[in-house]
Design a protein around this motif. Structure first.
Motif, short mmCIF file in Angstrom:
data_model
loop_
_atom_site.label_atom_id
_atom_site.label_comp_id
_atom_site.label_asym_id
_atom_site.label_seq_id
_atom_site.Cartn_x
_atom_site.Cartn_y
_atom_site.Cartn_z
N UNK B 41 64.70 4.03 9.60
CA UNK B 41 65.80 4.12 8.59
C UNK B 41 67.22 3.98 8.56
N UNK B 42 68.28 3.46 7.61
CA UNK B 42 69.52 3.78 7.91
C UNK B 42 70.54 2.06 8.31
N UNK B 43 72.15 2.43 7.96
CA UNK B 43 72.75 1.43 7.76
C UNK B 43 73.00 1.39 9.32
N UNK B 44 73.56 0.09 8.96
CA UNK B 44 74.52 -0.14 10.81
C UNK B 44 75.63 0.90 10.24
N UNK B 45 75.74 1.24 12.03
CA UNK B 45 76.18 2.27 12.58
C UNK B 45 75.87 4.03 12.17
N UNK B 46 74.69 4.23 11.58
CA UNK B 46 74.37 5.62 11.45
C UNK B 46 73.22 6.64 12.41
N UNK B 47 74.12 5.76 13.65
CA UNK B 47 73.59 6.70 14.90
C UNK B 47 71.93 6.76 15.00
#
Lengths: 268, 287
Positions: B41-47
């Protein structure tokens, strides 16, 4: 990578060149191209180069992006150079081997031709780098306005151009995505015989076309939902107005063209 | 058990040396055991997407290593190509990559590229179709005549047919209706269990990852900031919220209950919630 294609990409900025009216830039580009083809001597090429160099410097667009944009032209440039070097008749023979001769005239001519192409493309890039696609098509529509009297669909043409320009980056991104997806399924673009490589393009092209059609369809629907009916009775939110800066730019452009023409009449 | 996949100090920088230079991955290290179900998980653009594309060799690390069975996938060309097949990657909206005339041919595309025999391809196509719930009579239909949800299944089957040991999916349920989502998630889990495969799934649905996965990795600003069981990760609910991420609806409710002064443990599944609430009433539950 495909993303590195910079053709026609807009670099937002606030330089004097950015702030010019798109019409001014378009007209000056035309004058610039005419002047470039009228230039015949070192002196007139020097004048043109100065004009271009100053414009590029003012624009603040990094030189690197021009170099990158010119890369795809490498083949044409080399080809032109070779043609000119070997097929120009001249008296001052420098090297001669295997029936081919290289003359001083050939070298000079090749140099001029290369410079001309490079300056032509760089000038055009300067326009697209400093003008957003919307401003560009607005300017074009306004310049071609008189042709409406001849029943030419000027607005529709410029709208088509605007949409085409708008979708170049989108399609590049899409191609990149599809290529990665098919690579993940084992497509090999880098090796194999020519026919195999051509066949490897099918898994890219089919999805790309389908998505282009889908996008076109969606865009058409979205435009109709907003009651788009072409140019009749349509007003503009941003009216194009010439400012002092534009007249100055016109002045510089016309002076440059005149200078080249005068130099030409003196055989320079 | 020896880890099947190891990522060591992986960094990736896009467009090095241009004004668009951008660090997409920064010193990411982790290892994966066979059979794990991992949520990313991670927001958009987190890699996240950049990370995924490294795992099967689509992108080359700027620095760091990716080891498959202990061998660096970039150390020799053969290994790189093998990584493509051993690590299956399902991109976001995979239905946009369909191109063949029939569903069968499209699913067979990957196995064909692997150079398998016709019988083996046939077996894999049918098995993969079964895994994702595509009926046998649909195999001869054009994929473009299918509904969106069916197309998605076919596209996922196209990767499953390569029988990857590690299956990576980027938001496989984006844009599907709830029934379709659940179905696809169950199919993926079934593939993992039957083939003893490892699954890594990028998702924005905290409810899904909380329920299905045994391990969660949280990406933020090109870094791997958390890596642990869902319990451990959701214990840091506040930090997740600060990163702009969501937490499961249940966790959120229980956090609020705690604020109201109820003595409840942090939870993330329905099972735990029931246990926690019954504990509160001293085991005297009539629900």
């Amino acid at each position: 990578m495909l993303k590195d294609i910079t053709l026609g990409q807009y670099f937002p900025g606030k330089s004097a060149i950015h702030r010019l009216d798109p019409r001014t830039k378009l007209v000056i580009l035309v004058l610039y191209i005419i002047a470039l083809f009228m230039a015949v001597s070192w002196v007139s090429y020097g004048v043109m180069f100065l004009f271009l160099a100053v414009s590029v410097a003012i624009s603040g667009v990094p030189l690197k992006s021009f170099v990158k944009g010119l890369k795809p032209l490498l083949f044409i440039l080399v080809f032109t150079a070779i043609l000119n070097i070997f097929f120009t008749a001249g008296e001052t023979v420098l090297v001669s081997f295997l029936g081919a001769t290289i003359t001083l005239e050939g070298l000079v001519r090749a140099f001029f031709m290369l410079t001309r192409i490079l300056m032509l493309v760089t000038g055009t890039f300067l326009l697209t780098y400093t003008t957003s696609p919307i401003a560009l098509t607005d300017g074009l529509e306004s310049l071609l306005g008189p042709l409406k009297k001849l029943r030419l669909p000027v607005h529709e043409l410029s709208m088509m151009m605007c949409i085409a320009l708008r979708f170049i980056p989108t399609l590049i991104e899409e191609t990149d995505k599809i290529m990665s997806a098919q690579k993940a399924r084992g497509v090999d673009f880098e090796s194999g015989k020519l026919m195999q490589r051509v066949r490897a393009l099918i898994p890219i092209l089919v999805p790309l076309f389908i998505s282009a059609f889908r996008r076109a369809d969606e865009l058409a629907t979205a435009m109709e939902c907003r009651c788009y009916q072409g140019g009749d009775g349509r007003t503009k939110m941003k009216l194009l107005r010439y400012k002092l800066l534009d007249f100055k730019a016109y002045g510089v452009g016309i002076i440059t063209l005149t200078a080249v023409l005068v130099l030409r009449s003196f055989g320079l | 058990m020896a880890p099947i996949l190891q990522v060591k100090n992986l960094s990736h920088i896009y467009s090095t040396g241009t004004p668009f230079e951008h660090k997409a991955l920064d010193d990411v290290t982790f290892s994966v055991e066979p059979g794990e179900f991992i949520g990313i998980i991670g927001h958009t653009g987190s890699g996240k997407s950049t990370l995924m594309q490294h795992l099967n060799g689509l992108l080359k690390p700027t620095s760091g290593q990716i080891l498959l069975d202990g061998k660096d996938i970039w150390s020799d060309k053969q290994l790189t190509r093998q990584a493509r097949f051993r690590v299956g990657l399902v991109f976001q909206y995979p239905e946009y990559q369909l191109f063949e005339e029939t569903v069968y041919k499209d699913i067979a595309f990957g196995p064909k590229n692997m150079g398998l025999s016709a019988e083996e391809i046939d077996r894999r196509v049918r098995e993969a179709a079964d895994f994702v719930g595509v009926a046998a009579e649909q195999l001869e239909v054009s994929p473009f005549d299918l509904s969106g949800g069916q197309k998605r299944r076919v596209a996922i089957a196209g990767v499953i047919a390569m029988e990857p040991e590690i299956l990576i999916l980027d938001e496989p349920t984006a844009g599907l209706d709830p029934a379709g989502r659940e179905d696809i998630l169950q199919n993926i889990d079934r593939y993992r269990k039957e083939k003893r495969a490892t699954v890594m799934m990028v998702s924005h649905s905290m409810n899904d990852v909380a329920r299905l996965t045994q391990r969660l990795m949280v990406m933020s600003d090109a870094r791997l900031v958390m890596d642990g069981s869902p319990e451990e990760v959701f214990n840091h609910a506040q930090e997740l919220l600060e990163m702009g991420l969501d937490i499961p609806a249940l966790t959120r409710i229980f956090l609020e209950l705690k604020k109201l002064g109820l003595d409840v443990a942090p939870v993330y599944t329905m099972q735990q919630a029931v246990e926690s609430l019954t504990g509160l009433r001293g085991g005297d539950c009539h629900a």
